[in-house]
Motif scaffolding. Structure first.
Motif, mmCIF file in Angstrom:
data_model
loop_
_atom_site.group_PDB
_atom_site.id
_atom_site.type_symbol
_atom_site.label_atom_id
_atom_site.label_comp_id
_atom_site.label_asym_id
_atom_site.label_seq_id
_atom_site.Cartn_x
_atom_site.Cartn_y
_atom_site.Cartn_z
ATOM 1 N N GLY A 149 0.836 -1.192 0.000
ATOM 2 C CA GLY A 149 0.000 0.000 0.000
ATOM 3 C C GLY A 149 0.870 1.240 0.000
ATOM 4 N N ARG A 178 -1.137 -8.573 10.105
ATOM 5 C CA ARG A 178 -1.694 -7.793 11.183
ATOM 6 C C ARG A 178 -2.723 -6.787 10.667
ATOM 7 N NH1 ARG A 178 0.497 -5.761 16.287
ATOM 8 N NH2 ARG A 178 -0.188 -3.626 16.551
ATOM 9 N N LYS A 179 -2.543 -6.378 9.411
ATOM 10 C CA LYS A 179 -3.465 -5.414 8.816
ATOM 11 C C LYS A 179 -4.899 -5.950 8.793
ATOM 12 C CE LYS A 179 -3.422 -2.397 4.729
ATOM 13 N NZ LYS A 179 -2.797 -2.286 3.396
ATOM 14 N N GLU A 199 -6.144 -4.833 12.007
ATOM 15 C CA GLU A 199 -6.277 -3.376 12.093
ATOM 16 C C GLU A 199 -7.481 -2.869 11.300
ATOM 17 O OE1 GLU A 199 -2.417 -2.053 10.912
ATOM 18 O OE2 GLU A 199 -1.607 -2.302 12.933
ATOM 19 N N LEU A 200 -7.733 -3.488 10.183
ATOM 20 C CA LEU A 200 -8.862 -3.047 9.375
ATOM 21 C C LEU A 200 -10.186 -3.546 9.932
ATOM 22 C CD1 LEU A 200 -7.431 -3.492 5.774
ATOM 23 C CD2 LEU A 200 -7.883 -1.361 6.985
ATOM 24 N N THR A 207 -5.061 -6.434 -0.226
ATOM 25 C CA THR A 207 -4.332 -5.355 0.437
ATOM 26 C C THR A 207 -3.400 -5.846 1.532
ATOM 27 O OG1 THR A 207 -4.564 -3.214 1.472
ATOM 28 C CG2 THR A 207 -6.163 -4.862 2.102
ATOM 29 N N SER A 264 3.618 -2.093 16.330
ATOM 30 C CA SER A 264 4.136 -3.030 15.336
ATOM 31 C C SER A 264 5.588 -2.735 14.983
ATOM 32 C CB SER A 264 3.272 -3.003 14.084
ATOM 33 O OG SER A 264 3.163 -1.686 13.623
ATOM 34 N N LEU A 298 -5.743 4.240 7.671
ATOM 35 C CA LEU A 298 -5.719 2.947 6.986
ATOM 36 C C LEU A 298 -6.893 2.790 6.037
ATOM 37 C CD1 LEU A 298 -4.719 0.030 9.340
ATOM 38 C CD2 LEU A 298 -3.918 0.488 7.036
ATOM 39 N N GLU A 352 -6.279 2.406 -2.619
ATOM 40 C CA GLU A 352 -5.704 1.249 -3.296
ATOM 41 C C GLU A 352 -6.734 0.594 -4.200
ATOM 42 O OE1 GLU A 352 -4.113 -1.551 -0.485
ATOM 43 O OE2 GLU A 352 -3.038 0.076 0.495
#
Lengths: 426, 149
Positions: A82, A174-175, A178-179, A208, A368, B106, B113
């Motif tokens: 990203g 980990r994203k 987080e998302l 992603t 992180s 984010l 994206e």
């Protein structure tokens, strides 16, 4: 012998580019005192790329065995990254860090170039012992019939001073957490408060998140995400706990053995309590098919124990260890046991005070960045054994960078009563 | 969006060669190097490669590459962005520091994206598994010694 400039060939580059002829080759062999008989038949003349060869688009990528194999099998690889992320390369199974390596040597990329074996009509000789220098290999095969020299023209496609190298890393999934934690699910009645724009499909997330498809599946399971109405969701802890408790309650209600849990009946019994998709998702996460009992399932003890522990061990709380273990065990379904190791990444045992305590320390909530994380870990507790630290820093390790190496770099070690501890570097 | 690296014909994947030279090739004219002759490549009967460039002769070795190299070709599409050249490799020092900022942005990142679908893709055009390497010092060729002997 006539006198002659050897670099004559280099001189006429005015109008039409010079093209090597067989005569030039013959004469250079003479001048360089190479014995033609001692050379294989084919001479390959090399040229710089043509103007129309658009070679800015070419890159060299170094492959490990796995990547090479994947390419040979026709599998697709993926670059993922990203805006603020460093790019990674993924196969279907593994994730790699990609780095440009600059070199002072020149790498000439030549299509169709023949290697030695392909330029000789007879098999190559194995090198004699001692030397392979040109001078001594002269006059080697006087009796051999000389063959006609063949000249072939070869264009270099591109000259490289850089290539990309890859290093296998742990999946950066980990994203996912987080998302998904932006839109935790807590029942149909709370859905109106969820920002629909922040919901992701399975494929959107996969695209992603910097890991391979296989690792993504593991990550989805690890963060206990379920698909609900076409979007991936994690559940609010209390909600997850409540639904799971109802599901576990069926064990006693139906007098099921721990390894004889029924799927269809569980889904049917949960109707009206929670949407079927959520129940199915949780069932998939929390159970596994029982070995040797077809169609029956068993709840995973460690996962059940963890969610219960997490429910007791709210952040910022501290418990006396014996009390905590009792409360925890009492909350477990009959026949299942809580074990200290199940606290892996959720809580830590603190022996520094008078009484041994358990404190909450959730891995997912830590920074992180390894430096920040180390600082927080040592602030939480000053002395750690390697085993205690492992759950919190193993995410930084790679196949070539072990937890021990990380500790050696980011912590100081000392030994007390034969036990090795790690303390802050500063 | 991920940028894909495809292999269109894995069974008939071409094999390209690498010739590794120490340092750089330089030419006198310096201007248009396209199509210029570089040198002759010979092998002796033992398979040792010999490269003659201008006045110089180099002896090398045929070697298996420790790790094979894939030749990637960016395929031409409307979108000229290449991940390897731009956003990708450049390490952003802020990205590790501003984690908290990152987390709040984010969602927008992902939205972005998803919008900017890259039409870029790479094709594995060939594989290199062997190279000719010339590590020794080039030796000069002296043309007219024999006269005085």
């Amino acid at each position: 012998m006539t006198e002659m400039e050897v670099d004559l060939d280099m001189d006429d580059n005015d109008e039409k580019p010079y093209v090597r002829t067989l005569e030039d080759v013959q004469s250079i062999i003479k001048h360089a005192k190479l014995d033609a008989k001692n050379l294989t038949q084919v001479t390959q003349a090399l040229y710089y790329p043509s103007a129309e060869m658009d070679n800015d688009n070419l890159k060299l990528l170094e492959l490990d065995t796995h990547m090479h194999q994947q390419i040979r099998l026709g599998q697709t690889l993926y670059f993922k990254g990203g805006q603020n992320e460093k790019v990674v390369l993924c196969t279907e199974e593994k994730t790699y860090d990609v780095k440009g390596a600059e070199i002072s040597n020149s790498l000439l990329l030549v299509p169709d170039l023949k290697f030695a074996a392909a330029t000789s009509t007879s098999p190559l000789k194995s090198p004699r012992t001692g030397t392979s220098s040109l001078e001594t290999s002269l006059n080697d095969d006087e009796d051999e019939v000389s063959v006609d020299r063949v000249l072939e023209q070869r264009k270099v496609l591109k000259i490289f001073h850089e290539y990309f190298e890859c290093r296998e890393i742990r999946p950066r999934y980990r994203k996912i957490y987080e998302l998904l934690q932006l839109t935790r699910y807590s029942g149909p009645e709370n859905e109106e408060y969820i920002d629909r724009k922040l919901l992701f499909t399975y494929n959107q997330l996969l695209d992603t998140v910097q890991c391979s498809r296989k690792q993504f599946e593991e990550g989805v399971l690890h963060f206990r995400a379920v698909e609900y109405e076409g979007r991936m969701r994690v559940l609010e802890y209390e909600y997850e706990m409540r639904i799971l408790n109802c599901m576990l309650g069926l064990l006693r209600e139906n007098s099921w053995h721990l390894d004889e849990v029924e799927y269809e009946e569980t889904i049917a019994a949960m109707e009206g309590i929670s949407p079927a998709e959520i129940v199915k998702g949780l069932f998939h996460i929390y159970t596994e098919p029982t070995v040797n009992k077809k169609g029956k399932f068993t709840y995973k003890e460690d996962l059940v124990a963890r969610i219960i522990a997490q429910n007791i061990l709210q952040p910022e709380l501290k418990f006396r260890k014996d009390e905590f273990m009792n409360t925890w065990q009492e909350a477990m379904p009959e026949g299942m046991n809580c074990k200290e190791k199940y606290l892996h990444g959720l809580g830590i045992v603190d022996k520094e005070g008078n009484t041994t305590c358990i404190r909450s320390l959730v891995e997912e909530l830590l920074p992180s960045n390894i430096h920040d994380r180390m600082r927080i870990l040592f602030k939480t507790k000053s002395r750690w054994t390697k085993e205690e630290m492992e759950p919190y820093i193993e995410c930084f390790s790679t196949p070539t960078l072990s937890v021990s190496t990380l500790l050696a770099k980011h912590a100081r070690s000392l030994t007390d009563n034969g036990v090795r501890y790690f303390v802050s570097k500063h | 969006m991920p940028i894909i690296v495809k292999t269109t014909s894995p069974t008939s994947l071409e094999e390209y060669a690498i010739i590794e030279l120490q340092g750089d090739l330089e030419i006198r004219s310096g201007e248009n190097i396209h199509d210029l002759f570089i040198g002759d490549l010979y092998y002796n009967k033992y398979g040792q490669p010999i490269l003659v460039i201008g006045h110089h002769i180099l002896q090398g070795r045929e070697q298996k590459l420790e790790k094979p190299l894939a030749v990637l070709e960016k395929s031409r599409t409307k979108d000229k962005k290449a991940l390897l050249n731009e956003s990708g490799i450049v390490f952003d020092p802020n990205s590790t520091l501003n984690k908290t900022v990152d987390r709040t942005t984010l969602d927008t990142t992902v939205a972005l994206e998803n919008k900017s679908r890259h039409s870029t893709e790479y094709i594995v055009r060939a594989i290199c598994t062997k190279k000719l390497t010339f590590k020794s010092r080039p030796k000069p060729i002296i043309a007219n010694v024999s006269i005085t002997v």
